[in-house]
Motif scaffolding. Structure first.
Motif, short mmCIF file in Angstrom:
data_model
loop_
_atom_site.label_atom_id
_atom_site.label_comp_id
_atom_site.label_asym_id
_atom_site.label_seq_id
_atom_site.Cartn_x
_atom_site.Cartn_y
_atom_site.Cartn_z
N THR D 12 0.85 -1.19 0.00
CA THR D 12 0.00 0.00 0.00
C THR D 12 0.89 1.24 0.00
O THR D 12 1.81 1.33 0.81
N THR D 14 2.32 4.58 0.93
CA THR D 14 2.21 5.40 2.15
C THR D 14 2.61 6.84 1.89
O THR D 14 2.33 7.71 2.71
N GLY D 15 3.22 7.07 0.76
CA GLY D 15 3.55 8.46 0.51
C GLY D 15 4.34 8.68 -0.76
O GLY D 15 5.45 8.16 -0.88
N THR D 26 6.77 5.44 -1.56
CA THR D 26 7.01 4.45 -0.51
C THR D 26 5.82 3.51 -0.44
O THR D 26 4.67 3.94 -0.48
N ASP D 28 4.24 0.20 1.70
CA ASP D 28 4.27 -0.68 2.88
C ASP D 28 3.89 -2.09 2.42
O ASP D 28 2.77 -2.31 1.96
N GLU D 34 9.17 -1.87 4.19
CA GLU D 34 8.78 -0.84 3.24
C GLU D 34 9.67 -0.94 2.01
O GLU D 34 10.84 -1.27 2.11
N GLU D 51 -1.57 8.01 -1.96
CA GLU D 51 -1.57 7.32 -0.67
C GLU D 51 -2.77 6.39 -0.52
O GLU D 51 -3.89 6.74 -0.91
N GLY D 52 -2.51 5.19 0.00
CA GLY D 52 -3.59 4.24 0.28
C GLY D 52 -3.87 3.28 -0.87
O GLY D 52 -4.59 2.30 -0.69
#
Lengths: 69, 69, 69, 69, 69, 69
Positions: D12, D14-15, D26, D28, D34, D51-52
């Motif tokens: 997922t 994250t940024g 990034t 996860d 990561e 994100e997400g």
């Protein structure tokens, strides 16, 4: 840590240039040779890389092209 | 031809090892440094690379990792 | 040594396969994930890599492609 | 499409951090791991990465270095 | 799956050569151009790659060097 | 200079985009195909790369992933 990467060249940082995401770091490896590395800005900041610092340029053998004059 | 790749190290081939598909070529770049390159066997044969030949090891800057002691 | 490479995944070697020049090493990094690394046979022999050994898979961020389902 | 690349890690975002040409994303992948990917800003915008979002980090085996403690 | 890799060239496999660990696959992309890919033998066998099959050669933009005549 | 890199695609630059450290250069290789290259800004400036210029996109075979539909 011992690395599988076959190439390691020791040198001194002569100049880091920072962009927003990427950075370029030049390393003087002696004998009139310089190595330029393009890594993330985060890596430069995370390792605290700066001019005059001793580093190793590490290169996997599959990344090396040969040229014949 | 001028290349965008920032790193070019001149040296002498000290030993090619041929596999079926890949080959490993070692290049003495002076100053006690060696560069190992893993290229296809076809490239070694196509360029006629052999011990004692002068070559350039060419490395794109995005392939260079830095290590700090 | 601290590396600029952003990705380091710890795991256990589940099987090295040796060719003449190259070798393939599989690393179980847990969570049902495996990493396959293609390195030179010399690296496998030089580091003494064998089944059950703990290693780190190190990957430069510029080598990671993203895929969206 | 099935890929020859041996490594695919699902995770997922994250940024994402955007520069002018490059971006850092990034992901996860669970288990406390990561993955950081440096791709072009155009790719982030073209795929609409944010994100997400669930993505796969895809890595060719020839890009994986192994390190032994 | 949509990939962040910016380069995708469609073509037809003209010949796979298998080594013990690595394999070389040649792809005719038309216009008199061929692409050679060095991947693991496991990938060739896993995808069932063989002469005459349509494939895409996928290349991350950070892996492309430019040369000026 | 003859290169070990197996892939060379001739084309015309359609657009360079400059960031602080990295640059993206698009090359029209004909047949409806484009190649995108991410190189350092210094390389673009050093070689004087600009729209309309003829260049070669050079790619090592170990960097080419294959995808099967």
């Amino acid at each position: 840590m011992q690395l599988s990467a076959r190439n390691r060249l020791k040198g001194t940082i002569t100049g880091p240039t920072l962009g927003e995401v990427m950075a370029e770091v030049t390393v003087d490896i002696g004998g009139g040779n310089e190595i330029v590395s393009a890594i993330t800005r985060c890596s430069v900041e995370g390792l605290g890389l700066r001019e005059g610092m001793t580093v190793h340029a590490i290169i996997k053998s599959t990344e090396v092209i040969l040229g014949k004059e």
